[in-house]
Write a protein that holds these residues in place. Structure first.
Motif, PDB file in Angstrom:
ATOM      1  N   ASP A  50       0.830  -1.207   0.000  1.00 39.59           N
ATOM      2  CA  ASP A  50       0.000   0.000   0.000  1.00 39.59           C
ATOM      3  C   ASP A  50       0.861   1.254   0.000  1.00 39.59           C
ATOM      4  O   ASP A  50       1.911   1.277   0.652  1.00 39.59           O
ATOM      5  N   GLY A 155      -6.720   8.974  -9.114  1.00 34.37           N
ATOM      6  CA  GLY A 155      -6.212   7.630  -8.796  1.00 34.37           C
ATOM      7  C   GLY A 155      -7.338   6.621  -8.935  1.00 34.37           C
ATOM      8  O   GLY A 155      -7.436   5.643  -8.186  1.00 34.37           O
ATOM      9  N   GLY A 161      -9.786   3.999  -5.408  1.00 40.72           N
ATOM     10  CA  GLY A 161     -10.507   4.783  -6.413  1.00 40.72           C
ATOM     11  C   GLY A 161     -11.583   4.013  -7.144  1.00 40.72           C
ATOM     12  O   GLY A 161     -12.706   4.502  -7.305  1.00 40.72           O
ATOM     13  N   GLY A 180      -3.781   6.856 -15.100  1.00 45.50           N
ATOM     14  CA  GLY A 180      -2.567   7.131 -15.855  1.00 45.50           C
ATOM     15  C   GLY A 180      -2.327   6.345 -17.124  1.00 45.50           C
ATOM     16  O   GLY A 180      -1.193   6.357 -17.630  1.00 45.50           O
ATOM     17  N   CYS A 245      -8.076  12.004   0.914  1.00 44.10           N
ATOM     18  CA  CYS A 245      -7.788  10.599   1.237  1.00 44.10           C
ATOM     19  C   CYS A 245      -6.303  10.297   1.097  1.00 44.10           C
ATOM     20  O   CYS A 245      -5.725   9.592   1.914  1.00 44.10           O
ATOM     21  N   TYR A 251       4.479  11.570  -2.289  1.00 43.59           N
ATOM     22  CA  TYR A 251       5.033  10.690  -1.244  1.00 43.59           C
ATOM     23  C   TYR A 251       6.543  10.488  -1.373  1.00 43.59           C
ATOM     24  O   TYR A 251       7.211  10.198  -0.380  1.00 43.59           O
ATOM     25  N   VAL A 278      -8.707   5.907   7.614  1.00 40.83           N
ATOM     26  CA  VAL A 278      -9.680   4.809   7.651  1.00 40.83           C
ATOM     27  C   VAL A 278      -9.746   4.152   9.029  1.00 40.83           C
ATOM     28  O   VAL A 278     -10.815   3.698   9.454  1.00 40.83           O
ATOM     29  N   GLY A 324       2.456   3.126 -11.223  1.00 41.49           N
ATOM     30  CA  GLY A 324       1.130   2.813 -11.773  1.00 41.49           C
ATOM     31  C   GLY A 324       1.048   1.418 -12.362  1.00 41.49           C
ATOM     32  O   GLY A 324       0.249   1.187 -13.269  1.00 41.49           O
TER      33      GLY A 324
HETATM   34  N1  LIG Z   1      -6.600   8.057   4.274  1.00 41.76           N
HETATM   35  C1  LIG Z   1      -6.626   6.744   4.403  1.00 41.76           C
HETATM   36  O1  LIG Z   1      -7.019   6.177   5.413  1.00 41.76           O
HETATM   37  C2  LIG Z   1      -6.146   5.945   3.230  1.00 41.76           C
HETATM   38  C3  LIG Z   1      -6.317   4.552   3.166  1.00 41.76           C
HETATM   39  C4  LIG Z   1      -5.892   3.867   2.019  1.00 41.76           C
HETATM   40  C5  LIG Z   1      -5.281   4.569   0.976  1.00 41.76           C
HETATM   41  N2  LIG Z   1      -5.116   5.909   1.107  1.00 41.76           N
HETATM   42  C6  LIG Z   1      -4.521   6.703   0.021  1.00 41.76           C
HETATM   43  O2  LIG Z   1      -5.351   6.566  -1.104  1.00 41.76           O
HETATM   44  C7  LIG Z   1      -4.564   6.651  -2.283  1.00 41.76           C
HETATM   45  C8  LIG Z   1      -4.808   5.422  -3.137  1.00 41.76           C
HETATM   46  O3  LIG Z   1      -4.369   4.277  -2.417  1.00 41.76           O
HETATM   47  P1  LIG Z   1      -4.543   2.834  -3.030  1.00 41.76           P
HETATM   48  O4  LIG Z   1      -4.200   1.858  -1.981  1.00 41.76           O
HETATM   49  O5  LIG Z   1      -5.866   2.761  -3.681  1.00 41.76           O
HETATM   50  O6  LIG Z   1      -3.394   2.802  -4.126  1.00 41.76           O
HETATM   51  P2  LIG Z   1      -3.586   2.543  -5.660  1.00 41.76           P
HETATM   52  O7  LIG Z   1      -4.376   3.697  -6.199  1.00 41.76           O
HETATM   53  O8  LIG Z   1      -4.105   1.169  -5.868  1.00 41.76           O
HETATM   54  O9  LIG Z   1      -2.115   2.544  -6.230  1.00 41.76           O
HETATM   55  C9  LIG Z   1      -1.418   3.697  -6.426  1.00 41.76           C
HETATM   56  C10 LIG Z   1      -1.764   4.350  -7.777  1.00 41.76           C
HETATM   57  O10 LIG Z   1      -1.432   5.724  -7.684  1.00 41.76           O
HETATM   58  C11 LIG Z   1      -1.168   6.232  -8.963  1.00 41.76           C
HETATM   59  N3  LIG Z   1      -0.002   7.103  -8.907  1.00 41.76           N
HETATM   60  C12 LIG Z   1       1.259   6.775  -8.591  1.00 41.76           C
HETATM   61  N4  LIG Z   1       2.052   7.856  -8.641  1.00 41.76           N
HETATM   62  C13 LIG Z   1       1.246   8.891  -9.022  1.00 41.76           C
HETATM   63  C14 LIG Z   1       1.483  10.285  -9.283  1.00 41.76           C
HETATM   64  N5  LIG Z   1       2.705  10.822  -9.136  1.00 41.76           N
HETATM   65  N6  LIG Z   1       0.430  11.042  -9.669  1.00 41.76           N
HETATM   66  C15 LIG Z   1      -0.791  10.507  -9.815  1.00 41.76           C
HETATM   67  N7  LIG Z   1      -1.073   9.204  -9.577  1.00 41.76           N
HETATM   68  C16 LIG Z   1      -0.056   8.423  -9.203  1.00 41.76           C
HETATM   69  C17 LIG Z   1      -0.915   5.043  -9.894  1.00 41.76           C
HETATM   70  O11 LIG Z   1      -1.975   4.971 -10.835  1.00 41.76           O
HETATM   71  P3  LIG Z   1      -1.940   5.784 -12.233  1.00 41.76           P
HETATM   72  O12 LIG Z   1      -1.501   4.803 -13.273  1.00 41.76           O
HETATM   73  O13 LIG Z   1      -3.341   6.230 -12.382  1.00 41.76           O
HETATM   74  O14 LIG Z   1      -0.946   6.913 -12.078  1.00 41.76           O
HETATM   75  C18 LIG Z   1      -0.952   3.852  -8.949  1.00 41.76           C
HETATM   76  O15 LIG Z   1      -1.508   2.704  -9.547  1.00 41.76           O
HETATM   77  C19 LIG Z   1      -3.118   6.796  -1.831  1.00 41.76           C
HETATM   78  O16 LIG Z   1      -2.772   8.152  -1.823  1.00 41.76           O
HETATM   79  C20 LIG Z   1      -3.148   6.250  -0.418  1.00 41.76           C
HETATM   80  O17 LIG Z   1      -2.111   6.765   0.371  1.00 41.76           O
HETATM   81  C21 LIG Z   1      -5.529   6.599   2.184  1.00 41.76           C
END
Ligand SMILES: NC(=O)c1ccc[n+]([C@@H]2O[C@H](COP(=O)([O-])OP(=O)(O)OC[C@H]3O[C@@H](n4cnc5c(N)ncnc54)[C@H](OP(=O)(O)O)[C@@H]3O)[C@@H](O)[C@H]2O)c1
Length: 340
Positions: A50, A155, A161, A180, A245, A251, A278, A324
């Motif tokens: 993650d 995302g 997403g 992306g 979120c 990062y 979360v 990605g």
């Molecule tokens: N707040 C909370 O409790 C919580 C809990 C879970 C996750 N999150 C956050 O939610 C977000 C998504 O998490 P996830 O687990 O679902 O990961 P994810 O979206 O399955 O994986 C990361 C994706 O981010 C995109 N990415 C990577 N670098 C990027 C950039 N520089 N600009 C734009 N997009 C980029 C890529 O897709 P593309 O090919 O589309 O670039 C990649 O596949 C993350 O920011 C994570 O930290 C927050």
């Protein structure tokens, strides 16, 4: 003589500077002793990688403690109980835990969350029915998303997403997603039911939003931050809401970028921005499992995942999140169910 299991595990060898590399990690072995009274031995079947784990690789506390140098990492996992010295769990039971990044571990039942075998694949407990699905569900509640809202999700083809978009569609929203690659855009439109999806790499998001949402958006579900957040601030309507979120675009920044240049929109449009963690929602996990598990069992919710095989591939899978390389939830398969 007691049998000692050998478990492979991933340790943090050094703290990444910028984007993590394989050299920041070490694949090592450790001995796992048999379970003692009131303990069980678990064989992990799947582990999660993650984006939030990146923050834990830095020094210093954020909202979760940082990983210790030289120590095994942790994170979400689904495993099978293979030996039990507790009445609460028996061999063959499936449990989720935070003992990821390793093949075997011993724990007490109170550290584990039993789940049904009946739902397949079991990796769904790391995705749509796990932490990321719950983040999507909680985020829509936090943003008070309701029928008729125009919801933009960045995302969008990732773990959080795509589920956020599917749930927003079920709530009667018009859903726009950005991702992306063209393959991800097609996935969002054709498999997840997004009304509109676009590739943020082919042109500025602010311009693409003007075309795709000429009348603006009501809710922005932010997974990436940076310029995408800035674009959403421009596109939001009066009284719009932002669900903050994630901010994955920053990062790996060694020097954090300045914030959006157009934050003044919060004032002029009376916007609300709410931060989401979360784990604050754990007391509502039963409600989430009932509602979203119900959609999944009824075939209304898709659990898309990218599966990488073997603990020796886990680091590559984690690094791949920042390039990605995943569609849906990135998971690592460590073993098949009931090899024992
Ligand atoms: N707040 C909370 O409790 C919580 C809990 C879970 C996750 N999150 C956050 O939610 C977000 C998504 O998490 P996830 O687990 O679902 O990961 P994810 O979206 O399955 O994986 C990361 C994706 O981010 C995109 N990415 C990577 N670098 C990027 C950039 N520089 N600009 C734009 N997009 C980029 C890529 O897709 P593309 O090919 O589309 O670039 C990649 O596949 C993350 O920011 C994570 O930290 C927050």
């Amino acid at each position: 003589m007691e049998t000692v299991m050998i478990s492979r595990e991933i340790r943090l060898a050094s703290r990444p500077k910028g984007t993590p590399t394989a050299g920041n990690f070490l694949l090592a072995q450790s001995e796992v002793r048999p379970p003692q009274d009131q303990q069980v031995l678990v064989h992990n079947l799947f582990m999660s990688v993650d984006p939030y784990m990146r923050g834990r690789m830095n020094e210093g506390m954020s909202y979760v403690p940082s990983f210790e140098l030289g120590e095994v990492l942790d994170g979400g996992a689904v495993g099978e109980v293979i030996e039990s010295r507790s009445k609460e769990l028996k061999p063959g039971d499936i449990v989720t835990s935070s003992y990821g990044w390793r093949e075997y571990f011993v724990a007490s039942p109170k550290e584990l969350h039993p789940v049904s075998h009946g739902i397949q694949p079991l990796s769904v407990y790391l995705g749509a029915l796990g932490m990321t699905g719950m983040t999507a569900w909680a985020g829509l509640k936090l943003g008070e998303v309701k029928a008729g809202d125009v919801v933009y999700i960045s995302g969008a083809a990732g773990a959080v997403g795509n589920v956020a978009g599917q749930l927003a569609k079920m709530r009667g929203c018009r859903v726009i997603g950005s991702a992306g690659s063209i393959e991800k855009v097609i996935f969002l439109r054709e498999e997840c039911g997004f009304d509109i999806a676009f590739n943020y790499k082919v042109g500025p998001v602010v311009e693409q939003l003007k075309i795709e949402a000429p009348d603006g958006i009501d809710v922005y579900f932010d997974n990436v931050g940076g310029q995408t957040l800035e674009a959403a601030l421009s596109a939001l309507r009066v009284h719009g809401r932002i669900v903050a979120c994630g901010s994955i675009s920053g990062y790996n920044d060694e020097n954090p970028q300045p914030g959006p240049s157009n934050l003044f929109n919060v004032i002029t449009k009376r916007l609300t921005m709410k931060g989401l963690i979360v784990s604050d929602w754990l007391d509502r996990q039963g409600e989430f499992e009932k509602e979203v598990g119900g959609y999944y069992r009824a075939g209304k919710l898709k659990n898309k995942e990218t599966v990488v095989e073997g603990i020796d591939q886990a680091v590559g899978a984690f690094i791949g999140l920042f390039a990605g390389r995943n569609v849906g939830k990135m998971v690592v398969k460590l073993a098949s169910h009931s090899e024992h």
